[in-house]
Design a protein around this motif. Sequence first.
Motif, PDB file in Angstrom:
ATOM      1  N   MET A   7      31.033  19.561  62.904  1.00 50.42           N
ATOM      2  CA  MET A   7      29.897  20.267  62.341  1.00 50.42           C
ATOM      3  C   MET A   7      29.009  20.874  63.425  1.00 50.42           C
ATOM      4  O   MET A   7      28.414  21.929  63.234  1.00 50.42           O
ATOM      5  CB  MET A   7      29.077  19.326  61.457  1.00 50.42           C
ATOM      6  N   TYR A   8      28.935  20.223  64.555  1.00 51.12           N
ATOM      7  CA  TYR A   8      28.134  20.759  65.657  1.00 51.12           C
ATOM      8  C   TYR A   8      28.640  22.142  66.060  1.00 51.12           C
ATOM      9  O   TYR A   8      27.857  23.078  66.239  1.00 51.12           O
ATOM     10  CB  TYR A   8      28.193  19.796  66.846  1.00 51.12           C
ATOM     11  N   THR A  27      30.297  20.584  53.422  1.00 50.60           N
ATOM     12  CA  THR A  27      30.448  21.518  54.539  1.00 50.60           C
ATOM     13  C   THR A  27      30.212  22.949  54.084  1.00 50.60           C
ATOM     14  O   THR A  27      29.514  23.719  54.747  1.00 50.60           O
ATOM     15  CB  THR A  27      31.849  21.387  55.157  1.00 50.60           C
ATOM     16  N   ALA A  50      26.540  23.445  53.658  1.00 45.67           N
ATOM     17  CA  ALA A  50      25.826  23.505  54.934  1.00 45.67           C
ATOM     18  C   ALA A  50      26.033  24.843  55.628  1.00 45.67           C
ATOM     19  O   ALA A  50      25.152  25.335  56.336  1.00 45.67           O
ATOM     20  CB  ALA A  50      26.278  22.361  55.840  1.00 45.67           C
ATOM     21  N   MET A  51      27.213  25.435  55.448  1.00 49.62           N
ATOM     22  CA  MET A  51      27.524  26.715  56.084  1.00 49.62           C
ATOM     23  C   MET A  51      27.132  27.908  55.209  1.00 49.62           C
ATOM     24  O   MET A  51      27.344  29.054  55.594  1.00 49.62           O
ATOM     25  CB  MET A  51      29.029  26.799  56.395  1.00 49.62           C
ATOM     26  N   LYS A  75      28.062  24.688  63.254  1.00 49.11           N
ATOM     27  CA  LYS A  75      26.659  25.089  63.182  1.00 49.11           C
ATOM     28  C   LYS A  75      26.310  26.054  64.317  1.00 49.11           C
ATOM     29  O   LYS A  75      25.487  26.957  64.136  1.00 49.11           O
ATOM     30  CB  LYS A  75      25.751  23.854  63.234  1.00 49.11           C
ATOM     31  N   ASN A  76      26.915  25.861  65.482  1.00 49.87           N
ATOM     32  CA  ASN A  76      26.704  26.817  66.574  1.00 49.87           C
ATOM     33  C   ASN A  76      27.136  28.210  66.151  1.00 49.87           C
ATOM     34  O   ASN A  76      26.463  29.210  66.455  1.00 49.87           O
ATOM     35  CB  ASN A  76      27.485  26.383  67.821  1.00 49.87           C
ATOM     36  N   GLN A  94      27.324  29.300  63.064  1.00 51.87           N
ATOM     37  CA  GLN A  94      26.405  29.763  62.029  1.00 51.87           C
ATOM     38  C   GLN A  94      25.124  30.320  62.642  1.00 51.87           C
ATOM     39  O   GLN A  94      24.618  31.372  62.217  1.00 51.87           O
ATOM     40  CB  GLN A  94      26.093  28.611  61.074  1.00 51.87           C
ATOM     41  N   LYS A  95      24.596  29.635  63.648  1.00 45.40           N
ATOM     42  CA  LYS A  95      23.387  30.105  64.320  1.00 45.40           C
ATOM     43  C   LYS A  95      23.603  31.454  64.994  1.00 45.40           C
ATOM     44  O   LYS A  95      22.662  32.234  65.158  1.00 45.40           O
ATOM     45  CB  LYS A  95      22.932  29.075  65.350  1.00 45.40           C
TER      46      LYS A  95
END
Length: 262
Positions: free
Chosen positions: A107-108, A130, A133-134, A111-112, A114-115
């Motif tokens: 997930m880390y 998931t 979250a995305m 998320k990178n 996604q950012k």
Amino acid sequence: RISWDEALTLVTDELKRVYAEYGQDAVVCNGWRWAPGSAMFPVIGGAVYNTECESFGCWAFQTEALGMYSHGDHPDLMMAPDKYDLPNADTIVLYGCNPAWSQHSSMYWLKNAQKAGVKFVFVGPDYNATAAAMDARWIRVRPGTDTAFLLAVAYEMVRLDEERGDIIDWGFVNERTVGFTPETMPADATTDENFRDYLLGAYDNTPKTPEWASEICGVEPEVIRSLATDMATIKPAAIFSCSAVTRGFRGEQAAQAFFTVG
């Protein structure tokens, strides 16, 4: 706590008892082909292995054939593409993946991405943690019908390439793959049946169109077409799958279809 001698005696005595009473099918080697157990059991009496089965082995061995690293033959969501490269993608397709529940370190890296503005698509029967979250676009596929869905995605890519070109990387297909077209069949093949002609219905009079797949997998034909178009034209794109996709009858076909689409 026991000594090594006691431990070895405990294990060997139990193995002897089980072999004598029930035979080799009562012994399960919960390890992979690299493990010492895989080398030991054929010598001492045999066992049932949890590798080379539909839920596990088909992923690990095909990734090795493609030159991807596989830790101990264990497929990993972050095995490929490189996790550091994910923020450079435009789109990431998560096929059944739910690392928020099953593999938290992934997930880390997601998320990178996604950012960095990467868009996500989730394919699966449930909109899981998931996908939420995305903030992923959801394509809902009936459980156990992934092969049909993926065949239709591949069909649409072939159709698009014939219609407008620049969809399929034919240089890669012709130089690095086997069996996609009649021209890429191996020299010792006993048939000229190939994947592209199978998609087009040459052998069973059933083209693997989005309409054909929709009856099986429950996804609207236009949605299948849109995903195929996006995956083929929005570059760079990355696709990941979980092992659970293949945990069903003839599940190895879903893994084969997944890699072929890739």
